[in-house]
Design an enzyme around this catalytic site. Structure first.
Site, PDB file in Angstrom:
ATOM      1  NE  ARG D  13      -2.097   1.197   3.559  1.00 36.76           N
ATOM      2  CZ  ARG D  13      -2.777   1.297   4.619  1.00 36.76           C
ATOM      3  NH1 ARG D  13      -4.175   1.343   4.794  1.00 36.76           N
ATOM      4  NH2 ARG D  13      -1.855   1.583   5.615  1.00 36.76           N
ATOM      5  CB  VAL D  14       3.680   2.337   2.056  1.00 38.54           C
ATOM      6  CG1 VAL D  14       4.870   3.588   2.038  1.00 38.54           C
ATOM      7  CG2 VAL D  14       3.116   2.171   3.233  1.00 38.54           C
ATOM      8  NE  ARG D  36       6.033 -10.797  -0.518  1.00 39.35           N
ATOM      9  CZ  ARG D  36       5.956 -10.498   0.684  1.00 39.35           C
ATOM     10  NH1 ARG D  36       6.516 -11.257   1.740  1.00 39.35           N
ATOM     11  NH2 ARG D  36       5.363  -9.413   1.279  1.00 39.35           N
ATOM     12  N   GLY D  77      12.485   3.783   3.850  1.00 37.66           N
ATOM     13  CA  GLY D  77      11.479   3.994   4.990  1.00 37.66           C
ATOM     14  C   GLY D  77      11.139   2.906   5.802  1.00 37.66           C
ATOM     15  CB  ALA D 104      13.772   9.181   7.047  1.00 31.56           C
ATOM     16  CG  ASN D 106       7.662  10.921  10.794  1.00 35.24           C
ATOM     17  OD1 ASN D 106       6.882  11.161   9.637  1.00 35.24           O
ATOM     18  ND2 ASN D 106       7.372  11.547  11.710  1.00 35.24           N
ATOM     19  CG  PHE D 107      10.149   9.432   4.456  1.00 38.80           C
ATOM     20  CD1 PHE D 107      10.978  10.306   3.788  1.00 38.80           C
ATOM     21  CD2 PHE D 107      10.564   8.367   4.805  1.00 38.80           C
ATOM     22  CE1 PHE D 107      12.281   9.946   3.425  1.00 38.80           C
ATOM     23  CE2 PHE D 107      11.777   7.804   4.463  1.00 38.80           C
ATOM     24  CZ  PHE D 107      12.549   8.575   3.875  1.00 38.80           C
ATOM     25  CG  HIS D 134      -2.523   9.620  16.593  1.00 41.05           C
ATOM     26  ND1 HIS D 134      -1.509  10.394  17.430  1.00 41.05           N
ATOM     27  CD2 HIS D 134      -1.656   9.186  15.563  1.00 41.05           C
ATOM     28  CE1 HIS D 134      -0.614  10.505  16.751  1.00 41.05           C
ATOM     29  NE2 HIS D 134      -0.783   9.836  15.593  1.00 41.05           N
ATOM     30  CG  HIS D 135      -6.504   6.079  14.216  1.00 41.19           C
ATOM     31  ND1 HIS D 135      -6.475   4.927  14.768  1.00 41.19           N
ATOM     32  CD2 HIS D 135      -5.248   6.413  13.533  1.00 41.19           C
ATOM     33  CE1 HIS D 135      -5.273   4.593  14.374  1.00 41.19           C
ATOM     34  NE2 HIS D 135      -4.377   5.476  13.799  1.00 41.19           N
ATOM     35  CE  LYS D 138       0.058   6.712  18.103  1.00 44.98           C
ATOM     36  NZ  LYS D 138       0.763   5.963  17.112  1.00 44.98           N
TER      37      LYS D 138
END
EC number: 1.17.1.8
Lengths: 250, 250, 250, 250
Positions: D13-14, D36, D77, D104, D106-107, D134-135, D138
């Protein structure tokens, strides 16, 4: 000719702001400024129709009794009212047809509206939290207003048959999720430079609703007092809390 | 056993979100998903008690007529209703005792509450402005919702006999003070990353009240639709606008 | 022993706040309070190492000249400096080795940081808008600070080779999209109860960054003045703008 | 001709969001999408200059080793890097002159800037608190990012020799003042409808500074990844954290 207003506690800091507010209002006439050593009969001589009382718990009961007896409506911001005192005031006004007494713990109209809207909104959102922000010299956390707001939300949720808020938190630093007030998390921020601020956040699918109140200085109670002065004559008997004057639903 | 719900326009993007919302709600049963080529009689066979219609202006009138005739309540988000169309719907429901039809231009409950609270608060604050924030692909500025909110504020101010807002601006870059909607400034921000957000700010002596609505994604209308579905049976006749279902004061 | 500080314009409203700020700071000693009719030689007698000048355009040039001549560093908030005046001050400090003069149009440290961060952030976001909020007695809209902030953003965008901001607005009420300051929309809100506030919003895919500054009262310049007082000795020569003292990148 | 980019983990997804982002960027050419079971040699054949890796802790070390060996810069990431792994990557890039690797955690560029600005601002304000939103799904509170931000503020305060924050709270409901992260209060809100948001508030005399970051959807990391891709060639060796690429001061 405006409504004739007397101010009791006129030389205290709060009273001075009330005096200034009445003087600036075109529909109100300031006819008496009473402080500690002044005679209450001045109010009668001056023809005061409404008084505003920001005095002390010691003085306030005598002031109200006198005014009710003389048919003068009362708008009271002095603290220290318990059930007994309220019962006594009620007994006075019952004997004095048509006289209105408003006793309110909070005259900051934005704060009163925030609480009222929070109650109205609560049942439409599964999540609700309260954040309050104050200067760092405040002694209690969270603020009484924030606790009161959270209790109102909790009550509205119960009435609507809502269960606990969704929260999957499994791992938490102590305090991270705030104080639990009847199931509503309340967070208190203490911040140099700030005065008194409250934010209520509601959330449901894809959206949030935020109601926020900011008090920038210590005269923020004045507009609410003037709402009281203008409307007390139309609310005979004892009223507790400014919200009853705002034409909102509970 | 929950309320039996049919969804019309079930395979559109909006309809799919409604279908998912109904399926997740424990007190609702999804009994029919209708799209363009499906027969409306399926609704009757399935025993639908309430339908939700997010179809097209072409299809919606036939759908409502059919449902009202068959005693099925309608919750309608389809656009394109003018006075004529509303009159026609009204004539149908008048003949069909007890059937409720809700037609609402906006089901985002946080937006509807923002407008309702703004109207209630307006007369207590001499200043009021609206800021709306949307993604940069939006074609109109300000948004229809923001204009509608400003009009509501303006109306409440007129009813309360309030004059123009205080504003000593003497020197101004064109546009700096926003668009003037009946005396209420409205500002439109267009911002990459944002979805749809509206902020109403009220101010008076020493304080402000802010009511803010954030829509984070395109399913934010679902909770409002479900409020409609759950309550439409108790509102026989035609209702326009979700606010009438929220138990708020106008 | 703290830094010995003299305050010029000590009996003006601003000067009084500076005096109070210096007195409360443990690392600073207030050694002289000068106003209109006092002799500048008092500063020398008192051993002042740094002066703060909030006087008038008429008085400030003489004050700076005297102090620089006597090796006293200057932190200046008085307005009215144009290129000519700055050149004159520069010529004085060049002759006087090691003396520092800081002239800043804005000492509100939160406002200075907002501008600095806005410049740093600008090139990472395709959208950027500025909203400023002030009391309704302000004469100009938008505020000078907001215009300056927008200009800084615009410059950073040009340096990064960025084009126009995305905006598909096709239909607009006049003013809805704010004032255009070099391609950056700037919105001005005028609100009873507010003091001075500025919000800069940046947006890109799926996210926004907001930098907001709130001034709650008229003493908000004091902390910035104290930063100036503490650091001016290490910045010999003329410096314009507090940001150079904040260790930030431009 | 743009920079030739390969995406590893392209069908996750990312990865899909990265692929879309590269395709939309005019200065970047997508030359390889690897998942993969695909052979890494495809990258070499396609002439990839930079790869983006959002794969798994199992796969990422092999991917980096291969790319560095073949002179391909890496923007990573994928999670799971400890000191040992970083040391190993460092040993590879040292042998391979001029190749840059950015790893990193956090991007989300707005979150990275929020942290960086918070560090810069910290020493100018006696009060600092962090609120994250946050939702409700979490699992941890407060968020890792909020804790990291608070630690950065605490470190900057220590470096500036600042003591404890002012806080006269004497009476408190448990949790009201948040979690204590090295002296910085951190509050976690869990709210249906929200995604990921962080607010840092600083206060000093008469003013506050607020830096707020809102992530509205799960593609908010893409702009930061593209900043990495565009700049990695100019940062030979191993870099940890996106902030080093943003031209900010630490």
């Amino acid at each position: 000719m405006g409504i004739k207003v007397g101010v009791l506690g006129a030389r205290g800091r709060v009273g001075e702001a009330v005096v200034a507010g009445v003087q600036e209002a075109e529909d109100l006439d300031l006819v008496a400024e009473i402080d500690r050593d002044d005679d209450l009969s001045t109010l009668v001589d001056a023809g005061a129709e409404v008084i505003v009382d920001f005095t002390t718990p010691d003085a306030v009961m005598g002031n109200i009794e006198f005014c009710v007896e003389h048919g003068i409506h009362c708008v009271v911001g002095t603290t220290g009212f318990d059930k007994e005192r309220l019962a006594k005031v009620r007994s006075w006004v019952e004997k004095s047809e048509g006289v209105g007494v408003l006793i309110a713990p909070n005259f900051a109209i934005s704060a009163v509206l925030t609480m009222a809207f929070a109650r109205q909104a609560a049942r439409f959102f599964e999540s609700a939290e309260v954040i309050e922000f104050h200067h760092p010299n405040k002694l209690d956390a969270p603020s009484g207003t924030a606790v009161h707001t959270a209790e109102g939300i909790a009550e509205a949720r119960r009435e609507a048959g809502m269960g606990a808020q969704p929260d999957k938190t499994a791992q938490s630093l102590e305090g991270a999720r705030g104080a639990d007030v009847e199931g509503v998390p309340v967070h208190g921020v203490r911040m140099s430079g700030m005065v008194a601020h409250e934010e209520v956040i509601f959330g449901t699918q894809g959206q949030t609703l935020t109601i926020r109140q900011d008090s920038y200085d210590r005269t923020s109670f004045v507009p609410g007092v003037l709402v009281g002065v203008r409307n007390v004559a139309e609310h005979p008997g004892l009223t507790v809390g400014l919200d009853a004057y705002l034409g909102l639903e509970g």
